[in-house]
Design a protein around this motif. Sequence first.
Motif, PDB file in Angstrom:
ATOM      1  N   SER A 331       0.846  -1.197   0.000  1.00  0.00           N
ATOM      2  CA  SER A 331       0.000   0.000   0.000  1.00  0.00           C
ATOM      3  C   SER A 331       0.878   1.243   0.000  1.00  0.00           C
ATOM      4  N   SER A 332       0.265   2.369  -0.290  1.00  0.00           N
ATOM      5  CA  SER A 332       1.000   3.631  -0.296  1.00  0.00           C
ATOM      6  C   SER A 332       1.611   3.909   1.070  1.00  0.00           C
ATOM      7  N   GLU A 333       0.872   3.637   2.126  1.00  0.00           N
ATOM      8  CA  GLU A 333       1.373   3.887   3.470  1.00  0.00           C
ATOM      9  C   GLU A 333       2.558   2.988   3.802  1.00  0.00           C
ATOM     10  N   ARG A 335       4.744   1.779   1.629  1.00  0.00           N
ATOM     11  CA  ARG A 335       5.909   2.296   0.906  1.00  0.00           C
ATOM     12  C   ARG A 335       6.419   3.575   1.565  1.00  0.00           C
ATOM     13  N   LYS A 336       5.512   4.390   2.039  1.00  0.00           N
ATOM     14  CA  LYS A 336       5.903   5.610   2.741  1.00  0.00           C
ATOM     15  C   LYS A 336       6.698   5.272   3.995  1.00  0.00           C
ATOM     16  N   GLU A 398       2.093  12.703  -2.833  1.00  0.00           N
ATOM     17  CA  GLU A 398       0.969  11.855  -3.228  1.00  0.00           C
ATOM     18  C   GLU A 398       1.498  10.583  -3.883  1.00  0.00           C
ATOM     19  N   ASP A 399       0.865   9.453  -3.564  1.00  0.00           N
ATOM     20  CA  ASP A 399       1.308   8.172  -4.114  1.00  0.00           C
ATOM     21  C   ASP A 399       1.218   8.208  -5.639  1.00  0.00           C
ATOM     22  N   HIS A 403      -1.952   5.858 -10.037  1.00  0.00           N
ATOM     23  CA  HIS A 403      -2.684   7.126 -10.146  1.00  0.00           C
ATOM     24  C   HIS A 403      -3.401   7.168 -11.493  1.00  0.00           C
ATOM     25  N   ARG A 446       9.886   5.309  -3.912  1.00  0.00           N
ATOM     26  CA  ARG A 446       8.585   5.986  -3.969  1.00  0.00           C
ATOM     27  C   ARG A 446       7.860   5.666  -5.264  1.00  0.00           C
ATOM     28  N   SER A 447       8.604   5.461  -6.345  1.00  0.00           N
ATOM     29  CA  SER A 447       7.984   5.191  -7.640  1.00  0.00           C
ATOM     30  C   SER A 447       7.816   3.704  -7.914  1.00  0.00           C
TER      31      SER A 447
END
Length: 734
Positions: A331-333, A335-336, A398-399, A403, A446-447
């Motif tokens: 999930s984005s979180e 990876r963050k 932003e993820d 997108h 991030r990518s």
Amino acid sequence: MGRGGIGGAAAAGAAAAGVENTDSTRGFLKDVKRIIIKVGTAVVTGPNGRLAMGRLGALCEQVKQLNFEGYEVILVTSGAVGVGRQRLNYRKLVNSSFADLQNPQMDLDGKACAAVGQSGLMAIYDTLFSQLDVTSSQLLVTDRDFLDPSFGNQLRETVVSLLDLKVIPVFNENDAISTKRQPYEDSSGIFWDNDSLARLLAEELRADLLIMLSDVEGLYSGPPSDPQSKIIHTYIPEQHGKLISFGEKSRVGRGGMQAKVAAAVTAASKGVPVVVASGFAIDSIIKVMRGEKIGTLFHKEAIQWDCSKEVTAREMAVAARDCSRNLQNLSSEERKKILLDIADALEANEGLITSENEADLAAAQDAGYDKSLVARMTIKPGKISSLVGSIRAIADMEDPISHTLKRTEVAKDLVFEKTCCPLGVLLIIFESRPDALVQIASLAIRSGNGLLLKGGKEAVRSNAILHKVITGAIPDAVGKKLIGLVKNRDEIADLLKLDDVIDLVIPRGSNKLVSQIKAATKIPVLGHADGICHVYIDKSADMDMAKRIVLDAKVDYPAACNAMETLLIHKDLNRTEGLDDLLVELEKEGVVIYGGPVAHDTLKVPKVDSFHHEYSSMACTLEFVDDVQSAIDHINRYGSAHTDCIVTTDRKVAETFLQQVDSAAVFHNASTRFCDGARFGLGAEVGISTGRIHARGPVGVDGLLTTRCILRGSGQVVNGDKGVIYTHRELPLQ
């Protein structure tokens, strides 16, 4: 005795350029003087049996270059039987009766073919070498000659005399008078084909190297046509001897790869290194002599070398790809959190990182590296804090993955979506700056991309500790091999061949590095080869503002790719007080001003022939132009499409400049030094691209993404478009 040309200065130049395509196991080539080159029938002739004149011409040109550089070159050639067979077949056809043509019998005696073909083959060599101002000589031998104890000494005396005169000895077996019943099939005797003859001559003539040219690039682990087969760059009998199965022999000659390997193994065991390489490439011999990693090397000390890296490059790339897919599934979180953990780890290990960097700096200073290079590799106080801040800023973005860019209703219950997705696996080659490793790694994570990194050897300890700290913070669910650190320069050449695994190469460094990477790979390359940036001062410019911008663009960091190299000035400002003050300030800062190739005669400074000053980052070219259009034309002609700036108070003139200058970054009343990913708010950058495909300008997270198409249906089929009602209605993004 080493030579100064191909094996010396050229090889050193290639290494300095940064491509690092040479193989460290081939360092012995610098001491090579006497070379035997064996060229087989499959190389000499084409599929139709005729002489391959293009390949023969390339061969002779390479031999000429080696001869000019001072090497002693001996040629062993096949092809006489094939040439003779072609000629005799034609002669037999011409002299045949109609009855003979109805029942053709084309079997020809090999000895007769050799007798006819040898003179024709040698005539071709003599003609080609004569065109290159090189003298060649013919030496025909049989295996029985070597039974005479005095033959070896006489052979050496003759060959040495020829070599002293810079004459190329061309050897072939005298098949026409061979005592073998079938000289092209009999495998008995002291030698039985030209592969074994080349091996025997290498021993008798005390050659330093034997190069055997084949119709494939070298020895493979399986059939060369099999995509799973891999070229073996260094042959180790104990490792490869029982693992390789050989295919059929040569389509035209007596040997094949098995014969070449047998001859090469024997020669290497007697102390003569052998390289088996492609004779179809126009520069294989030159590349071998430069120490490049091509073909297969046979060397008696090979078993002592660590050749495991031959499989490491692909394994590393495949592992990075697999780990990147694990990363994309998070999930984005999640990876963050990885990025935030990396930031915390860098802070916690700042002392260790600084210590390793200081060790690199001490070694660089002891080695006498240029001060500017030492400055670039220095991790200054506060740098880790700055990097950590950038990582956290990237984490808060932003993820970018998945997108949605566009949603369209194609037909009822059939929805098309265009979404962002990672490129895949990135190979980044960078020089000097270890902080680049941190920036690139954070952008890749991030990518959602896998990453392979090759830093400069001068910062090896700094790169190693940064890589260790960063990968240590990557969870096992993703895999530590998400980011691979390439440690051996030999692996660069292998990695650049992996266009089926690596999706993008980004070189960060000198012009030579970028240009040579582009020339060495099929993988797309993102970068710029030159940074020729302009500042144009229009006649309406505020000269105080112009002075600040020009000084910053040139002096803030002169070695940067976004530093000004050419100053364009409206002709009405010539001999004005404002311009005089500006030039004085530049000179005070140590800037050397030159007039360009089209400079005004009134400009009392030395003129140069180029707008790019590779020899000095403190040089600046100055030109007067008639108006803004002249400035635009000048930039579009001489610039590198990197970053260009106009200083003016006239908004109309400014808009004309901004719209018509064809560069990646175009500025109005701002220093070219602002062209930077961090300054643009991208968090960091992997480099600056001047290309027109994919990303352009400073490349941040967005530049490491591509798109994919998703279609959500409910059982629709095309069926010739019968019954499909296309609506093509734009839908809101979700």
